[in-house]
Write an enzyme that holds these catalytic residues in place. Sequence first.
Site, short mmCIF file in Angstrom:
data_model
loop_
_atom_site.label_atom_id
_atom_site.label_comp_id
_atom_site.label_asym_id
_atom_site.label_seq_id
_atom_site.Cartn_x
_atom_site.Cartn_y
_atom_site.Cartn_z
N ASP A 280 -12.12 7.22 3.18
CA ASP A 280 -10.95 6.98 4.03
C ASP A 280 -10.58 5.50 4.07
O ASP A 280 -9.53 5.13 4.58
CB ASP A 280 -11.22 7.51 5.44
CG ASP A 280 -9.94 7.72 6.24
OD1 ASP A 280 -8.85 7.66 5.63
OD2 ASP A 280 -10.03 7.96 7.45
N ARG B 262 -7.59 -0.35 0.74
CA ARG B 262 -8.10 -1.59 0.15
C ARG B 262 -8.44 -1.41 -1.33
O ARG B 262 -8.41 -2.37 -2.10
CB ARG B 262 -9.31 -2.08 0.97
CG ARG B 262 -10.48 -1.13 0.99
CD ARG B 262 -11.47 -1.46 2.12
NE ARG B 262 -10.95 -1.06 3.43
CZ ARG B 262 -11.61 -1.22 4.58
NH1 ARG B 262 -12.81 -1.80 4.59
NH2 ARG B 262 -11.09 -0.82 5.71
N GLU C 237 -9.39 3.79 1.74
CA GLU C 237 -8.81 3.87 0.40
C GLU C 237 -7.75 2.81 0.13
O GLU C 237 -7.53 2.43 -1.01
CB GLU C 237 -8.23 5.27 0.16
CG GLU C 237 -6.80 5.50 0.69
CD GLU C 237 -6.66 5.36 2.20
OE1 GLU C 237 -7.68 5.50 2.90
OE2 GLU C 237 -5.54 5.09 2.68
N ASP D 60 -2.51 10.30 3.32
CA ASP D 60 -3.91 9.91 3.50
C ASP D 60 -4.65 10.96 4.33
O ASP D 60 -4.58 10.97 5.55
CB ASP D 60 -4.00 8.54 4.19
CG ASP D 60 -5.45 8.07 4.36
OD1 ASP D 60 -6.35 8.68 3.74
OD2 ASP D 60 -5.66 7.08 5.09
N LYS E 139 -10.28 13.05 7.45
CA LYS E 139 -9.88 12.73 8.82
C LYS E 139 -9.89 14.00 9.66
O LYS E 139 -9.50 15.06 9.17
CB LYS E 139 -8.45 12.16 8.84
CG LYS E 139 -8.30 10.75 8.32
CD LYS E 139 -6.85 10.32 8.42
CE LYS E 139 -6.61 8.99 7.74
NZ LYS E 139 -7.30 7.85 8.37
N ASP F 91 1.55 6.40 5.33
CA ASP F 91 0.58 5.47 4.75
C ASP F 91 1.11 4.76 3.49
O ASP F 91 0.39 4.00 2.86
CB ASP F 91 -0.73 6.20 4.46
CG ASP F 91 -1.95 5.33 4.69
OD1 ASP F 91 -1.82 4.30 5.38
OD2 ASP F 91 -3.02 5.67 4.16
N LYS G 285 0.86 -1.19 0.00
CA LYS G 285 0.00 0.00 0.00
C LYS G 285 0.89 1.23 0.00
O LYS G 285 1.71 1.42 0.89
CB LYS G 285 -0.91 0.01 1.24
CG LYS G 285 -1.70 1.33 1.42
CD LYS G 285 -2.64 1.29 2.62
CE LYS G 285 -3.26 2.67 2.87
NZ LYS G 285 -4.17 2.69 4.05
N1 BES Z 1 -4.31 4.73 6.68
C1 BES Z 1 -5.45 4.46 7.47
C2 BES Z 1 -5.17 3.46 8.60
C3 BES Z 1 -4.17 3.87 9.66
C4 BES Z 1 -4.61 4.29 10.89
C5 BES Z 1 -2.81 3.76 9.43
C6 BES Z 1 -3.68 4.62 11.87
C7 BES Z 1 -1.89 4.11 10.40
C8 BES Z 1 -2.33 4.53 11.63
C9 BES Z 1 -6.56 3.88 6.60
O1 BES Z 1 -6.58 4.32 5.29
C10 BES Z 1 -7.87 4.28 7.20
O2 BES Z 1 -8.14 5.44 7.22
N2 BES Z 1 -8.65 3.29 7.64
C11 BES Z 1 -9.93 3.53 8.22
C12 BES Z 1 -10.89 2.56 7.60
C13 BES Z 1 -12.33 2.82 7.96
C14 BES Z 1 -12.80 4.12 7.32
C15 BES Z 1 -13.16 1.65 7.48
C16 BES Z 1 -9.80 3.33 9.72
O3 BES Z 1 -9.06 2.44 10.14
O4 BES Z 1 -10.39 4.11 10.46
ZN ZN Z 2 -4.80 4.89 4.51
MN MN Z 3 -7.64 6.13 5.04
#
Ligand code: BES
Ligand code: ZN
Ligand code: MN
Length: 499
Positions: free
Chosen positions: A342, A346, A344, A265, A272, A283, A260
Amino acid sequence: MTALSVSTSSAASLRADALVIGVAKGPKGLVVAPGAEAVTEAFEGKLAEVLATLGATGAEGETVKLPAPAGLKAALVLAVGLGDAAEEGYDAETLRRAAGVAARALAGSKKVALTLAGESAEEAEAVALGALLGSYSFSAYRSGGKEPVGELIVLTTRKGSKEAKAAVERATAVGEEMNRARDLVNTPPNDLNPKIFAAIAQAAGKEHGLKVEVLDEKALAKGGFGGLLGVGNGSANPPRLVKVAYTHPKAKATLAFVGKGITYDSGGISLKPAGHNETMKCDMAGAAAVFAAVVAAKRLGLAVNVTGWLALAENMPSGSATRPGDVLRMYGGKTVEVLNTDAEGRLVLADAIVRAGEENPDVIVDVATLTGAMVLALGNRTFGVMSNSEELRERLHVTAGEVGEQSWPMPLPAELVKGMTESTIADLANMGERMGGGLVAGLFLKEFVAEGIDWAHLDIAGPAFHESAPYGYTPKGGTASAVRTLVRFAQQTAAGDKA
Ligand code: BES
Ligand code: ZN
Ligand code: MN
């Protein structure tokens, strides 16, 4: 850059700015670890006593500096704590961490010799790798500050010197590539967008004789990479898919590593909140780990083919950004309703996993800072391992442990896929149940793995980026999480262990 070498000189006769010795917590107080005999002698047998007087206990991570007495050619002695005294020698991770602590404490020194390794090549490799990782500093954006140690010398007994030399060369390759991954993660997102990342991969690939192919936004559109394009749509910096291939003429297996690579992000339209985006340059740590692992496989000359896929995009909100409610047509034809922009990672990974699967590798391993849920579940130092094969999941977990990376096997419970397959409009939604979010993300990815291919997913959202005080060989910032696991996995595959 820090240079690493091995020497069979005696600790007493080596000219250096500092000599590193190990100390540990014995049942009756501080004890000096093996390897430092010449130093103990130079202190006329009073070394343990002197250190104890200064308050040293031998606890893990502790450091004490002493001026070297006459009889040693080094200027300074640094005693580093190993923790509880071990009669049978210290395990590799203990040595790596101690060497890392010592190298960091000696930043600014030109030449440092370490006595921590005994006779075995494994010990020399651990000390070398820990020292190289511990001397890492990211100074490109800072004026002033201490230079990392210029030259690290791992002392070993004459008997094991040939194997030790090869071991230290292996540690140099892995350590330098890990430090490359850390640099990529630490580089601020205004200086590392998908295009720049791809250019860096191309240049480094060329330097190491690797084949690198880059799909730009036009090529992605032509190929139908709806995930990468959908995530990249909101950004002025368009997405890239990078393929980096290492092949070996005697290879019997081919591994595909997918990373990834969200260079920033913001969350996109599902923005966010403040407090959640300050470290989101990390990220792309999965893509950095994958790239570093492929280069390391090449430098180690492993008899296995390794293809890295870097799914690079910047996730930003704008008038052209993907909206919650949009439907993307992914590479390979599946449609996805984007309920949360968010989620993204996946989306870009799905495209890359389908593309990787077309080449029929024996195994696909993806690496991603995918979910906050995995951080909630496992904390900041442990990554989650998910897979469509229980055997592969267990193997990666064990492999990680062997190289000093903390991981834990996580399930992919079938019932959690429902929330995503019940999209009212598309084949899949990019969000499902909130509970078990890390597993839901894994299940989403699984939908894009071709029939018959063993696949595993490493969610490194916790360990990829270290925010608290440095420890062992782990600095603040990018850690190079998963690089060693991928490299060891490739080594095992090359050695004929089941791929
Ligand atoms: N990049 C984030 C996940 C992340 C969180 C990485 C903390 C490093 C530290 C990912 O893209 C994300 O935002 N995931 C969301 C998914 C949700 C919207 C289903 C999450 O984990 O809140
Ligand atoms: Zn992310
Ligand atoms: Mn994200």
